[in-house]
Each structure stands twice: as C-alpha cells, then as structure tokens.
Design a protein around this motif. Structure first.
Motif, PDB file in Angstrom:
ATOM      1  N   GLU A   1       9.237   0.672  -5.059  1.00 39.84           N
ATOM      2  CA  GLU A   1      10.476   1.227  -4.507  1.00 39.84           C
ATOM      3  C   GLU A   1      11.004   2.277  -5.500  1.00 39.84           C
ATOM      4  O   GLU A   1      11.362   1.967  -6.636  1.00 39.84           O
ATOM      5  N   ALA A   2      11.052   3.504  -5.006  1.00 42.29           N
ATOM      6  CA  ALA A   2      11.381   4.628  -5.886  1.00 42.29           C
ATOM      7  C   ALA A   2      12.703   4.419  -6.634  1.00 42.29           C
ATOM      8  O   ALA A   2      12.801   4.740  -7.825  1.00 42.29           O
TER       9      ALA A   2
ATOM     10  N   GLY B   1       0.812  -1.218   0.000  1.00 47.01           N
ATOM     11  CA  GLY B   1       0.000   0.000   0.000  1.00 47.01           C
ATOM     12  C   GLY B   1       0.840   1.260   0.000  1.00 47.01           C
ATOM     13  O   GLY B   1       0.438   2.292   0.536  1.00 47.01           O
ATOM     14  N   LYS B   2       2.028   1.185  -0.610  1.00 44.71           N
ATOM     15  CA  LYS B   2       2.952   2.324  -0.624  1.00 44.71           C
ATOM     16  C   LYS B   2       3.067   2.898  -2.031  1.00 44.71           C
ATOM     17  O   LYS B   2       3.042   2.160  -3.021  1.00 44.71           O
TER      18      LYS B   2
ATOM     19  N   PRO C   1       5.685   5.492  -4.411  1.00 43.18           N
ATOM     20  CA  PRO C   1       5.193   5.250  -5.756  1.00 43.18           C
ATOM     21  C   PRO C   1       5.096   3.758  -6.080  1.00 43.18           C
ATOM     22  O   PRO C   1       5.885   2.958  -5.615  1.00 43.18           O
TER      23      PRO C   1
END
Ligand SMILES: N[C@@H](CCC(=O)N[C@@H](CS)C(=O)NCC(=O)O)C(=O)O
Length: 208
Positions: free
Chosen positions: A67-68, A49-50, A52
C-alpha cells in the motif's frame, strides 16, 4: 544487498513509492514486475500481486510493506534523519490528509475513471460521498497551506502530492489553482525529479 527490495512497474503507483524512497535517501534494489509474468518471489511476499511492494531487509528479519501510503509513512519512520516526520503539532494534518488521500481521494478519482458515480442514496455508504464533496474538501485544505502540514514538506506530501499530480495529469482532477500550485511545488523537489527521471526512462525503454 541494499536495505530494501522494491517491486514496481514504472507505469504504476510504484512511482509514489520511488519518490518516497528518494525523499528518504533509502538504498534499494528494484525488481520490475511484468503484469503477465509476476515473479514467484513477489507473489510470495504480496499475494495481492500489486505494486508497489517493499521488502525491508532489517536486522534479523525481512519486513514487507504494501500500500503506497503505508510505504511512504514507513519510510519516514525508518529514516528520521530525512526530516519527513511530523512534529506533534503537525501530526493531525499528517495522518488526516494522508488517509484522506488514500481513501476518499483515491476512490473519487478511480470511480470517476471507471465511470461510477454513487447515487444520492448511495453517498452515505460511499466513503468519498461523491466526487465534488471530496475534491472540494481537498481544495479547501490546499488553498490555505503550502504543504499538507503547513509551511514544511513532510512525507504526507509525497502521498497527497502524488494523488494531485496524477489526478491532474490524467485530467480527472479539475485544474484548480490550489492543485496546480501544489503540484508545481511537489515537482520542484529534487527527489521527485530524480524518481520521475528513472520511471520515465523505464517507460521510454518499454515503449521501444
Ligand atoms: N492499494 C494499492 C493499490 C496498488 C495497485 O492497484 N497497483 C496496481 C498498479 S497502479 C497493480 O499492481 N496492478 C497490477 C494488478 O492488479 O495485477 C496501493 O495503494 O498501493
């Protein structure tokens, strides 16, 4: 449908991925994620639920990247024409400093924001050692180079530059000359300006 579906929130690390999307010249549809009402389609592709979170509608399959830092490096690979990939000679710096920013720098900044400092006994286990070791090491590198890999901007600069930019803006990173000059170079990128303009407009809209 655009090539990518981009789940984001303007006040988040989604800003890193948006800058990366613009540097890559990628076509994307954005889905804004409300923290209190996360869309089911979003949770289905990223149970964390994260944001980007990026879904690449590639030929024959959908590929999810979270994971950016991974999103940045993935986009550089998918868009070689944007010239954001490292040469062989640049590759060590490219990976070293991207992962250094995603690990030690992120942990140093967040732990300081959360008011947690490892004791000397804990430093050996803490990947960032302590705030000063990590930030001093980053300062050492950025003091001797215009960009992460030397004289040329690569996708590593989107991730490392975002960490420096964010850390300075939040007053957690010290305003060292190397950080201030590097952040200024990043802010001058047309893709940085285009991406920030979108997020800042969305933030202004949310505050109305
Ligand atoms: N390791 C992730 C961290 C992503 C992250 O923590 N995103 C925050 C916003 S900056 C988030 O989605 N928070 C919402 C939540 O945890 O519910 C990355 O590097 O992209």
């Amino acid at each position: 449908m655009a090539d990518y579906t981009f789940y984001t929130n303007p006040m988040s690390r989604g800003q890193i991925a948006r800058w990366a999307l613009h540097e890559a010249g990628a076509e994307y549809d954005q889905v804004l994620v409300d923290w209190q009402a996360k869309p089911a389609a979003f949770l289905a592709v990223n149970p964390m639920g994260k944001v980007p979170t990026l879904v690449h509608h590639a030929e024959g399959e959908d590929r999810t990247v979270t994971e950016a830092a991974a999103i940045c490096l993935y986009l550089a690979e998918m868009h070689p024409e944007a010239n954001l990939l490292p040469s062989d000679a640049e590759m060590a710096d490219y990976y070293r400093w991207t992962f250094f920013a995603a690990g030690p720098v992120e942990q140093a900044i967040v732990s300081r924001a959360l008011k947690f400092e490892p004791s000397p006994e804990q430093e050996g286990m803490a990947g960032w050692g302590n705030f000063d070791r990590t930030i001093g090491t980053l300062d050492g590198h950025l003091s001797g180079t215009a960009w992460v890999c030397g004289n040329r901007f690569t996708m590593a600069d989107v991730y490392v530059g975002s960490a420096v930019d964010w850390g300075l803006n939040f007053g957690i990173l010290p305003p060292l000359p190397s950080f201030a000059a590097y952040a200024e170079r990043c802010q001058a990128r047309p893709a940085y300006k285009a991406a920030k303009a979108i997020d800042n407009a969305l933030i202004a809209e949310m505050k109305k």
